[in-house]
Design a protein around this motif. Structure first.
Motif, mmCIF file in Angstrom:
data_model
loop_
_atom_site.group_PDB
_atom_site.id
_atom_site.type_symbol
_atom_site.label_atom_id
_atom_site.label_comp_id
_atom_site.label_asym_id
_atom_site.label_seq_id
_atom_site.Cartn_x
_atom_site.Cartn_y
_atom_site.Cartn_z
ATOM 1 N N MET A 40 20.553 -77.952 113.415
ATOM 2 C CA MET A 40 20.277 -79.497 112.809
ATOM 3 C C MET A 40 18.924 -79.473 113.920
ATOM 4 O O MET A 40 19.413 -80.356 114.673
ATOM 5 C CB MET A 40 21.249 -80.436 113.109
ATOM 6 C CG MET A 40 20.777 -81.334 111.727
ATOM 7 S SD MET A 40 22.251 -83.346 111.949
ATOM 8 C CE MET A 40 24.123 -82.078 111.749
ATOM 9 N N ASN A 41 17.890 -79.624 112.824
ATOM 10 C CA ASN A 41 16.672 -80.201 113.313
ATOM 11 C C ASN A 41 16.229 -81.848 113.558
ATOM 12 O O ASN A 41 17.166 -82.335 112.534
ATOM 13 C CB ASN A 41 15.832 -79.567 112.864
ATOM 14 C CG ASN A 41 15.063 -80.128 111.405
ATOM 15 O OD1 ASN A 41 15.954 -80.086 110.424
ATOM 16 N ND2 ASN A 41 14.875 -78.555 110.700
ATOM 17 N N ALA A 42 15.331 -82.047 113.554
ATOM 18 C CA ALA A 42 15.168 -83.996 113.595
ATOM 19 C C ALA A 42 15.043 -84.139 112.196
ATOM 20 O O ALA A 42 15.329 -85.450 111.728
ATOM 21 C CB ALA A 42 14.195 -83.627 114.862
ATOM 22 N N ALA A 43 14.021 -83.154 111.410
ATOM 23 C CA ALA A 43 13.759 -83.660 110.455
ATOM 24 C C ALA A 43 15.175 -83.831 109.054
ATOM 25 O O ALA A 43 15.171 -85.129 108.738
ATOM 26 C CB ALA A 43 12.944 -83.068 109.379
ATOM 27 N N ASP A 44 16.228 -83.367 109.318
ATOM 28 C CA ASP A 44 17.624 -83.384 108.405
ATOM 29 C C ASP A 44 17.925 -84.629 109.824
ATOM 30 O O ASP A 44 19.157 -85.395 108.843
ATOM 31 C CB ASP A 44 18.190 -82.212 109.071
ATOM 32 C CG ASP A 44 17.835 -80.611 108.450
ATOM 33 O OD1 ASP A 44 17.686 -81.126 107.217
ATOM 34 O OD2 ASP A 44 18.685 -79.514 109.020
ATOM 35 N N GLY A 45 18.238 -84.885 110.875
ATOM 36 C CA GLY A 45 18.716 -86.367 111.298
ATOM 37 C C GLY A 45 17.369 -87.026 110.538
ATOM 38 O O GLY A 45 18.391 -88.277 110.291
ATOM 39 N N SER A 51 28.325 -84.240 106.536
ATOM 40 C CA SER A 51 27.036 -84.230 107.708
ATOM 41 C C SER A 51 26.935 -82.814 107.493
ATOM 42 O O SER A 51 25.515 -82.273 107.180
ATOM 43 C CB SER A 51 27.188 -84.821 108.549
ATOM 44 O OG SER A 51 25.336 -84.130 109.460
ATOM 45 N N ASP A 52 28.039 -82.166 107.900
ATOM 46 C CA ASP A 52 28.010 -80.764 107.686
ATOM 47 C C ASP A 52 27.156 -80.060 106.356
ATOM 48 O O ASP A 52 26.683 -79.101 105.879
ATOM 49 C CB ASP A 52 29.372 -79.882 108.240
ATOM 50 C CG ASP A 52 29.100 -80.255 109.716
ATOM 51 O OD1 ASP A 52 28.096 -80.816 110.355
ATOM 52 O OD2 ASP A 52 30.433 -80.820 110.247
ATOM 53 N N MET A 53 28.173 -80.636 105.523
ATOM 54 C CA MET A 53 27.881 -80.012 103.957
ATOM 55 C C MET A 53 26.128 -80.352 103.420
ATOM 56 O O MET A 53 25.985 -79.681 103.000
ATOM 57 C CB MET A 53 28.901 -80.901 102.785
ATOM 58 C CG MET A 53 31.100 -80.523 103.455
ATOM 59 S SD MET A 53 31.315 -81.517 102.192
ATOM 60 C CE MET A 53 32.195 -79.820 100.806
ATOM 61 N N PHE A 54 26.172 -81.544 103.721
ATOM 62 C CA PHE A 54 24.354 -81.852 103.629
ATOM 63 C C PHE A 54 24.047 -81.178 103.912
ATOM 64 O O PHE A 54 22.912 -80.709 103.347
ATOM 65 C CB PHE A 54 24.360 -83.423 103.812
ATOM 66 C CG PHE A 54 22.757 -83.775 103.937
ATOM 67 C CD1 PHE A 54 22.807 -84.693 102.697
ATOM 68 C CD2 PHE A 54 22.706 -84.028 104.886
ATOM 69 C CE1 PHE A 54 21.745 -85.366 101.920
ATOM 70 C CE2 PHE A 54 21.116 -84.226 104.794
ATOM 71 C CZ PHE A 54 20.989 -84.773 103.252
ATOM 72 N N VAL A 55 24.493 -80.677 105.270
ATOM 73 C CA VAL A 55 22.852 -79.366 106.148
ATOM 74 C C VAL A 55 23.149 -78.249 105.431
ATOM 75 O O VAL A 55 21.708 -77.811 105.475
ATOM 76 C CB VAL A 55 22.995 -79.824 107.219
ATOM 77 C CG1 VAL A 55 22.743 -78.489 107.907
ATOM 78 C CG2 VAL A 55 23.490 -80.855 108.120
ATOM 79 N N LYS A 56 24.106 -78.070 104.368
ATOM 80 C CA LYS A 56 23.761 -76.651 104.005
ATOM 81 C C LYS A 56 23.337 -76.416 102.680
ATOM 82 O O LYS A 56 23.301 -75.620 101.906
ATOM 83 C CB LYS A 56 26.041 -76.377 103.672
ATOM 84 C CG LYS A 56 26.551 -75.628 105.572
ATOM 85 C CD LYS A 56 27.701 -75.838 105.190
ATOM 86 C CE LYS A 56 28.114 -75.533 106.372
ATOM 87 N NZ LYS A 56 29.461 -74.768 106.070
ATOM 88 N N LEU A 57 22.747 -77.992 102.747
ATOM 89 C CA LEU A 57 22.390 -78.200 100.705
ATOM 90 C C LEU A 57 20.785 -77.665 100.768
ATOM 91 O O LEU A 57 20.327 -77.635 102.280
ATOM 92 C CB LEU A 57 22.542 -79.522 100.098
ATOM 93 C CG LEU A 57 23.719 -80.239 99.637
ATOM 94 C CD1 LEU A 57 24.176 -81.654 100.125
ATOM 95 C CD2 LEU A 57 24.453 -78.723 98.488
#
Length: 153
Positions: free
Chosen positions: A1-6, A44-50
């Motif tokens: 997860m990168n900073a932009a995702d956070g 959050s994990d699901m959101f990252v996969k979008l």
């Protein structure tokens, strides 16, 4: 997860919120808060996969709702804490004889209730005695009338 995702991920903001931390620190609400945190991690994990487009659409539609709900949750937790603190402060305030007054008043009402109970027993048994005596007298009068009517025949 990168900073932009956070920065975009509303679930990360929810996991890092003061409201969730306060709930986790509260012994009574710890289990519920732990479940909430676990669910937020899964989301959050699901959101990252979008895809990036889906992330942008999700953030645009739901980010404001999460922030508003977290603010409301945080306010509710703070108000509960303030209420609880005020209750603790009120316990430490001396009552200046209020306990004695309440105790005396309670004793007074208990004495009145006990006295009324005794009066009710006396009235009840007095009434029963009255009924019994009047019944005996009525039966005696009926016997006398029956004897007189036999003598007349």
């Amino acid at each position: 997860m990168n900073a932009a995702d956070g920065e975009e991920n509303p679930f990360i903001h929810a996991l890092q919120s003061d409201a969730l931390n306060e709930l986790l620190n509260d012994k009574d609400k710890h289990e519920m808060a732990q479940q909430l945190a676990d669910n937020l991690r899964k989301l959050s994990d699901m959101f990252v996969k979008l895809s990036d487009q889906e992330k942008q659409q999700f953030v645009k539609e739901f980010k404001g709702q999460f922030i508003n709900q977290l603010k409301g949750l945080s306010e509710m937790v703070k108000q509960q804490k303030v209420t609880h603190d005020n209750a603790e402060d009120l316990k430490s305030i001396p009552l200046f004889g209020a306990n004695e007054i309440l105790h005396e008043e309670l004793n007074f009402y208990l004495m009145i209730a006990f006295g009324m109970l005794i009066v009710l027993f006396v009235v009840f048994f007095g009434y029963k005695l009255y009924l019994s005596l009047t019944e005996k007298e009525r039966k005696l009068q009926e016997k006398q009338k029956a004897k007189q009517s036999k003598k007349k025949k």
